[in-house]
Design an enzyme around this catalytic site. Structure first.
Site, mmCIF file in Angstrom:
data_model
loop_
_atom_site.group_PDB
_atom_site.id
_atom_site.type_symbol
_atom_site.label_atom_id
_atom_site.label_comp_id
_atom_site.label_asym_id
_atom_site.label_seq_id
_atom_site.Cartn_x
_atom_site.Cartn_y
_atom_site.Cartn_z
ATOM 1 N N CYS A 80 0.840 -1.201 0.000
ATOM 2 C CA CYS A 80 0.000 0.000 0.000
ATOM 3 C C CYS A 80 0.882 1.260 0.000
ATOM 4 O O CYS A 80 1.535 1.554 -0.987
ATOM 5 C CB CYS A 80 -0.977 -0.035 1.169
ATOM 6 S SG CYS A 80 -2.342 1.142 0.985
ATOM 7 N N HIS A 167 -3.770 -5.113 0.467
ATOM 8 C CA HIS A 167 -3.213 -5.605 1.743
ATOM 9 C C HIS A 167 -3.252 -7.136 1.774
ATOM 10 O O HIS A 167 -4.260 -7.735 2.159
ATOM 11 C CB HIS A 167 -4.002 -5.026 2.921
ATOM 12 C CG HIS A 167 -3.733 -3.588 3.170
ATOM 13 N ND1 HIS A 167 -2.719 -3.150 4.001
ATOM 14 C CD2 HIS A 167 -4.326 -2.479 2.675
ATOM 15 C CE1 HIS A 167 -2.708 -1.820 4.024
ATOM 16 N NE2 HIS A 167 -3.669 -1.389 3.226
ATOM 17 N N GLU A 169 -1.904 -9.048 3.855
ATOM 18 C CA GLU A 169 -1.924 -9.542 5.232
ATOM 19 C C GLU A 169 -3.320 -9.678 5.803
ATOM 20 O O GLU A 169 -3.538 -10.359 6.809
ATOM 21 C CB GLU A 169 -1.078 -8.633 6.134
ATOM 22 C CG GLU A 169 -1.685 -7.271 6.454
ATOM 23 C CD GLU A 169 -1.414 -6.212 5.389
ATOM 24 O OE1 GLU A 169 -1.591 -5.026 5.693
ATOM 25 O OE2 GLU A 169 -1.040 -6.576 4.254
#
Length: 507
Positions: A80, A167, A169
């Site tokens: 990001c 993202h 994660e």
């Protein structure tokens, strides 16, 4: 030397989540502030740049020394803000997106031949959270993934550098773990040898070297962190460890006795101190929640200090501090935002050196270490419990009678969760004694007695929490048992508030 991946924290709310995902791949990683890269550490095999609450153009935006990082020649992944920062520093453009992208998106193009995107399918869901977007990159960059709205959703740059504007994660990114695995294992060459067993072996060896024949004192709470720390230290230094377990009178029913029995079975040298009378005296008439916490905190320090001085030649204070405590205790600008919650102030007061054997572990890793050490499952899976105990679950002033009522009601609730197989599905649970009385009828008599609230939440890290949707039949059974079995209670309610806007505890 333990190989590691360094995660540079630019202030994202999900930076810890990046670390947890890398650890789930059995790869050791450390999170450091964006401007604190450990130059000279030859064990680093890759670098991840996190997201950030800032735009890359904000005056307050965090900027790492990217040329110095690139000069290391290590693989690098920007996420990001990190991806936008790398692109901008290379001469690309980052501009406000026509529409701010938050939430789910689908990959419309994937370069399956790129090492980062290996095994990632077109159409995979990813999670976006950004107001700016990369609009141009140097000719040396390659676009390796796009969505309908974001052409440069992921890119490959020269010198083993990649960036993704989503993202990976976050749980909602379906291909996220594959991308992180591709980077950490496929690109960085991580051996995936980080495990609870390897941690125990290396930590026991390091503790023996660090502590030698010195004596160590540790404050036990009965919780998983301090318990695992104690067992780990006991394996390393044995009789040179003394644990102190203080009963401030506001533990759960029979907890002082039960926890001491558990610790005895684990072979720990534990000193149990019943200081409940002292605490009740200091808390008499106090209703303010913050004053309660401060009185109990100071009282604990005083009792712990008194008991520790009875042990000759103690040189170290051990604490069950874990990695999130270390990360959150300092902001990335170096400003203290939260002090350690374990035994704050004790090292200065007692003039002891600090030993924190779990300071590199997340909560789930602490539990894995506990299992590897052979600890009883009920100690490992124990719900979080506030340091001040039931004092912050009694709204209003505290008396021994109120504690008795709450202990009995809480015992019925927690035991019920265990009996129904619900305990391990809940992050935290307890009962709150309300400062109100209500009219009821028992037999043919009118009653005017206390009300309690049941509280149970689901969560992964306690930063956010949802109320647990417990079965109605279970709640009915618990309510009936409390009203029938706890003298002084005639009404039971269930708290259905989430965090935010509410908190898990009421005080």
């Amino acid at each position: 030397m333990q190989e590691k991946i360094i995660i540079l924290d630019f202030g994202s709310q999900t930076t810890q989540l990046i670390g947890r995902r890398i650890r789930e791949l059995n790869i050791y990683c450390e999170i450091v502030p964006y401007n604190k890269y450990p130059f000279g550490d030859e064990s680093v095999i890759g670098i991840i740049l996190s997201g950030s609450p800032f735009s890359v153009y904000d005056e307050k935006a965090f900027r790492a020394d990217l040329p110095a990082l690139r000069a290391l020649g290590l693989p690098m992944l920007g996420i990001c803000y990190g991806a936008q920062f790398i692109a901008l520093e290379a001469g690309g453009s980052v501009e406000p997106a026509p529409t701010r992208e938050y939430g789910r998106a689908r990959l419309s193009y994937v370069d399956g031949g790129d090492p980062l995107m290996k095994g990632v399918d077109t159409g995979a869901q990813v999670w976006m959270s950004h107001g700016d977007t990369i609009t141009s990159v140097p000719d040396t960059f390659r676009i390796v993934a796009s969505t309908e709205e974001v052409r440069m959703a992921a890119y490959a740059a020269p010198d083993n550098t990649w960036g993704v504007q989503f993202h990976p994660e976050v749980y909602h990114s379906e291909c996220g773990m594959q991308i992180l695995r591709n980077f950490a294992v496929g690109i960085c060459g991580a051996h995936q040898d980080w495990s609870a067993a390897s941690f125990i072996d290396s930590t026991v060896e390091a503790l023996r070297e660090q502590l030698g024949d010195d004596k160590v004192v540790l404050g036990l709470s009965g919780g998983v962190d301090s318990s695992v720390a104690a067992v780990l230290l006991n394996r390393a230094i044995g009789a040179n460890l003394t644990c102190i377990f203080v009963d401030h009178g506001m533990l759960r029913k029979d907890e002082f006795k039960n926890v001491l029995a558990d610790y005895e079975c684990l072979g720990l040298n534990v000193v149990g101190v019943d200081a409940s009378a002292e605490f009740f005296k200091e808390l008499e008439g106090v209703t303010d929640p913050e004053r309660k916490r401060k009185i109990i905190g100071k009282g604990f320090i005083d009792v712990f200090d008194r008991e520790a001085h009875k042990i000759k030649d103690v040189k170290w204070l051990a604490q069950g501090t874990i990695y999130p405590d270390c990360i959150e205790s300092l902001s990335i600008t170096g400003t203290v935002i939260k002090s350690h919650h374990n035994v704050g102030g004790l090292p200065e007061k007692m003039n002891l050196r600090l030993c924190e054997p779990l300071r590199l572990l997340f909560k789930d890793e602490v539990r894995a270490v506990g299992r590897e050490l052979g600890m009883p499952e009920h100690l490992i899976t124990r719900h979080p419990f506030p340091g001040p105990g039931l004092a912050v679950r009694i709204l209003g002033d505290i008396t021994p009678e109120k504690v008795r009522i709450l202990q009995e009601a809480d015992h019925i609730f927690i035991q019920g969760l265990r009996d129904w197989g619900l305990y391990d599905k809940v992050w935290q649970a307890g009962v709150i004694l309300l400062p109100v009385q209500s009219v009821g009828v028992m037999g043919d008599e009118r009653t005017y007695e206390r009300a309690v609230a049941l509280r149970a939440v689901t969560s992964t890290d306690a930063m956010t929490a949802d109320w647990a949707h417990l079965p109605y039949d279970f709640l009915a059974e618990v309510s009936n048992k409390i009203i029938r079995g706890v003298r002084g209670v005639n009404r039971v309610t269930y708290d259905i508030s989430s965090k935010p806007p509410a908190t898990i505890e009421w005080e």
